[in-house]
Structure formats: structure tokens, C-alpha cells
Write a protein that holds these residues in place. Structure first.
Motif, short mmCIF file in Angstrom:
data_model
loop_
_atom_site.label_atom_id
_atom_site.label_comp_id
_atom_site.label_asym_id
_atom_site.label_seq_id
_atom_site.Cartn_x
_atom_site.Cartn_y
_atom_site.Cartn_z
N ARG A 173 0.80 -1.13 0.08
CA ARG A 173 -0.06 0.01 0.08
C ARG A 173 0.89 1.16 -0.01
N CYS A 174 1.92 1.31 0.79
CA CYS A 174 2.76 2.33 0.89
C CYS A 174 3.25 2.73 -0.48
N TYR A 175 3.94 1.74 -1.24
CA TYR A 175 4.69 1.74 -2.46
C TYR A 175 3.49 2.45 -3.41
N CYS A 176 2.42 1.74 -3.22
CA CYS A 176 1.28 2.39 -4.53
C CYS A 176 0.97 3.80 -4.04
N THR A 177 0.99 4.24 -2.86
CA THR A 177 0.78 5.67 -2.55
C THR A 177 1.77 6.33 -2.98
N GLU A 178 3.10 6.06 -2.88
CA GLU A 178 4.21 7.01 -3.32
C GLU A 178 4.26 6.82 -5.02
N HIS A 179 3.89 5.83 -5.45
CA HIS A 179 3.81 5.67 -7.01
C HIS A 179 2.73 6.68 -7.38
N GLU A 180 1.49 6.67 -6.77
CA GLU A 180 0.52 7.78 -7.33
C GLU A 180 0.87 9.17 -7.09
N GLN A 181 1.74 9.59 -5.97
CA GLN A 181 2.28 10.78 -5.82
C GLN A 181 3.02 11.07 -6.99
N ILE A 182 3.98 10.32 -7.52
CA ILE A 182 4.84 10.70 -8.59
C ILE A 182 4.14 10.86 -9.87
N VAL A 183 3.06 9.77 -10.07
CA VAL A 183 2.18 10.14 -11.41
C VAL A 183 1.29 11.32 -11.20
N ALA A 184 0.98 11.62 -10.02
CA ALA A 184 -0.10 13.00 -9.82
C ALA A 184 0.96 14.20 -10.17
N ALA A 185 2.17 14.11 -9.89
CA ALA A 185 3.07 15.28 -10.25
C ALA A 185 3.22 15.41 -11.59
N VAL A 186 3.24 14.34 -12.40
CA VAL A 186 3.44 14.43 -13.74
C VAL A 186 2.23 14.82 -14.35
N ARG A 187 1.09 14.40 -13.85
CA ARG A 187 -0.04 14.86 -14.44
C ARG A 187 -0.33 16.49 -14.14
N GLU A 188 0.14 16.78 -13.11
CA GLU A 188 0.01 18.30 -12.94
C GLU A 188 0.98 19.29 -13.35
N ARG A 189 2.05 18.76 -14.21
CA ARG A 189 3.11 19.29 -14.66
C ARG A 189 3.86 20.09 -13.58
N ASP A 190 4.34 19.18 -12.55
CA ASP A 190 5.13 19.79 -11.60
C ASP A 190 6.28 18.92 -11.37
N PRO A 191 7.36 19.67 -12.27
CA PRO A 191 8.84 18.88 -12.38
C PRO A 191 9.51 18.75 -10.63
N GLN A 192 9.11 19.74 -10.07
CA GLN A 192 10.02 19.66 -8.68
C GLN A 192 9.17 18.61 -7.82
N GLY A 193 8.07 18.77 -7.79
CA GLY A 193 7.34 17.75 -7.04
C GLY A 193 7.35 16.23 -7.41
N ALA A 194 7.58 16.24 -9.03
CA ALA A 194 7.94 14.96 -9.38
C ALA A 194 9.07 14.28 -9.11
N ARG A 195 10.31 15.22 -9.11
CA ARG A 195 11.48 14.73 -8.79
C ARG A 195 11.90 14.44 -7.21
N ASP A 196 11.05 15.22 -6.46
CA ASP A 196 11.04 14.96 -4.84
C ASP A 196 10.29 13.71 -4.64
N ALA A 197 9.23 13.55 -5.28
CA ALA A 197 8.49 12.37 -4.96
C ALA A 197 9.07 11.11 -5.26
N MET A 198 10.00 11.30 -6.59
CA MET A 198 10.66 9.96 -6.91
C MET A 198 11.70 9.82 -5.94
N ARG A 199 12.57 10.77 -5.68
CA ARG A 199 13.84 10.65 -4.80
C ARG A 199 13.30 10.14 -3.44
N ASP A 200 12.10 10.60 -2.72
CA ASP A 200 11.75 10.13 -1.59
C ASP A 200 11.46 8.52 -1.56
N HIS A 201 10.79 8.30 -2.76
CA HIS A 201 10.09 6.84 -2.88
C HIS A 201 11.44 6.00 -3.05
#
Length: 214
Positions: A173-201
Motif C-alpha cells: 500500500r505504501c509503495y502504491c501511494t508513493e507511485h500515485e504521488q509521482i504520477v500525480a506530479a507528472v499529471r499536474e506538470r510539476d517537475p520539482q514535485g515529481a523529482r522530490d516524490a521519486m527521490r523520496d520513494h
């Protein structure tokens, strides 16, 4: 049906990374309906023989022969994670800038597959496909090629063993939540958010697999 498709891959001169004919062309060549072809391709994908990308097609998955010349040993899990931490967070800004609607559909497909996975092996396949979809979304052949090398590295037994031993419902469940955060940042066109979410994951994955906090 599966036998026909496997023969097309093994005897048709297709190499890792090559694209298969379309579902329509395969159905016509084999003499079956597209639904049967689609089901067979899903089975091949589940076994890691092909990689499928919505809007782009189906590709022969990389194998050990795609490793760089001169590599005489299988990389350790620590080497794999170090490489992923160098590469994956930094490619996210390009993925955000370049991702098409089809790329986002592929990410969503992989997310859903990972959420529905009932075993470590099944989740690992969807996890691998999702992370590769971020590289594919860059539309940069070099980054896609490096991602394919990382896919191959993750197929070694020691990596699979670590993932199996650490897999449980809570971590799933935790990994799926982290994956959703990465995809959400891509969907929202948020490069810093996507980078940070990927690094944290990836730091989380490294802590789970290797027990360190680097």
C-alpha cells in the motif's frame, strides 16, 4: 496463440527493444481475433517477455544480452539503487515536460496493475513497467536505453529475493501511494514535485532493501 507470438519474437529477427507488429497485423497474420492477440500479449507482458506502452506499441523486453560490453558481473542491489537514485529523480523534469496523453495513460495502467497485484512477483513486474514508463515519457532514446539496462539488472535472483522477503500488504500500500504521488506530479506538470516524490520513494525502497539511510 502464445506459441505463435513467441515464435514471431524468437524467429522473426526481433531484438530487445524492437517493436512488435500491431494487434491488428498480428491478428491477421495468425488468423485470430484481436481480443485473443491482446490476451496473449498481456500474458507475455506478465512474464516479462514484452513491454507494452499505450499509444506507442509493444516491444521486446531487454534481456541479459543488452548489458553494456565489459560488464563481467551482475550488479549488486546497492549498485542498482545507487544508479536509480542518480538517474530516475533527475529525468522526471524531462518526463513532466514531454509526457503525452498516451504516456499518462500508460502510467495510469501500470498504477492500476500494481494496485491489483497479489504477489511480490506480480507487483515487481508492474513496478518495473511504471518506472520504465517515466523514462519512455522523456522521449529520449538514451534515457530509455539506460532504463532498459536497469530493468535487466533487476531481473537477477538476488534482487528478486530481497523484494520477496520485504513484500507485505502494508508495504504494498505504501509503495502504491508513493507511485500515485509521482504520477500525480507528472499529471499536474510539476517537475520539482515529481523529482522530490521519486527521490523520496527510492530512498524508501533503499532503506527497505538495504537497511541504510543514505
Amino acid at each position: 496463440m502464445l506459441k505463435h507470438l513467441e515464435e514471431i519474437i524468437t524467429t522473426g529477427g526481433l531484438k530487445p527493444g524492437d517493436r512488435l507488429p500491431t494487434e491488428r497485423d498480428l491478428a491477421a497474420a495468425i488468423g485470430v481475433g484481436r481480443a485473443a492477440v491482446r490476451a496473449a500479449l498481456q500474458d507475455l507482458e506478465s512474464r516479462g517477455i514484452v513491454l507494452r506502452h499505450v499509444g506507442r506499441g509493444t516491444f521486446v523486453a531487454p534481456n541479459e544480452t543488452t548489458l553494456l560490453d565489459g560488464v563481467s558481473h551482475q550488479p549488486s542491489p546497492a549498485e542498482i539503487m545507487a544508479s536509480r537514485l542518480v538517474l530516475e529523480p533527475e529525468l522526471m523534469s524531462l518526463a513532466v515536460a514531454s509526457a503525452t496523453g498516451a504516456d499518462l495513460e500508460e502510467m495510469e495502467r501500470c498504477l492500476h496493475g500494481g494496485e491489483q497485484a497479489s504477489s511480490s512477483e506480480e507487483f515487481e513486474r508492474w513496478d518495473t513497467a511504471l518506472h520504465h514508463s517515466f523514462s519512455v515519457a522523456t522521449h529520449n532514446s538514451v534515457l530509455i536505453g539506460v532504463s532498459s539496462l536497469l530493468i535487466n539488472a533487476r531481473r537477477q535472483p538476488i534482487w528478486g529475493g530481497l523484494k520477496r522477503r520485504s513484500f507485505n500488504p502494508e508495504r504494498h500500500r505504501c509503495y502504491c501511494t508513493e507511485h500515485e504521488q509521482i504520477v500525480a506530479a507528472v499529471r499536474e506538470r510539476d517537475p520539482q514535485g515529481a523529482r522530490d516524490a521519486m527521490r523520496d520513494h527510492l530512498h524508501h525502497v533503499r532503506r527497505v532493501l538495504l537497511g541504510d539511510h543514505l
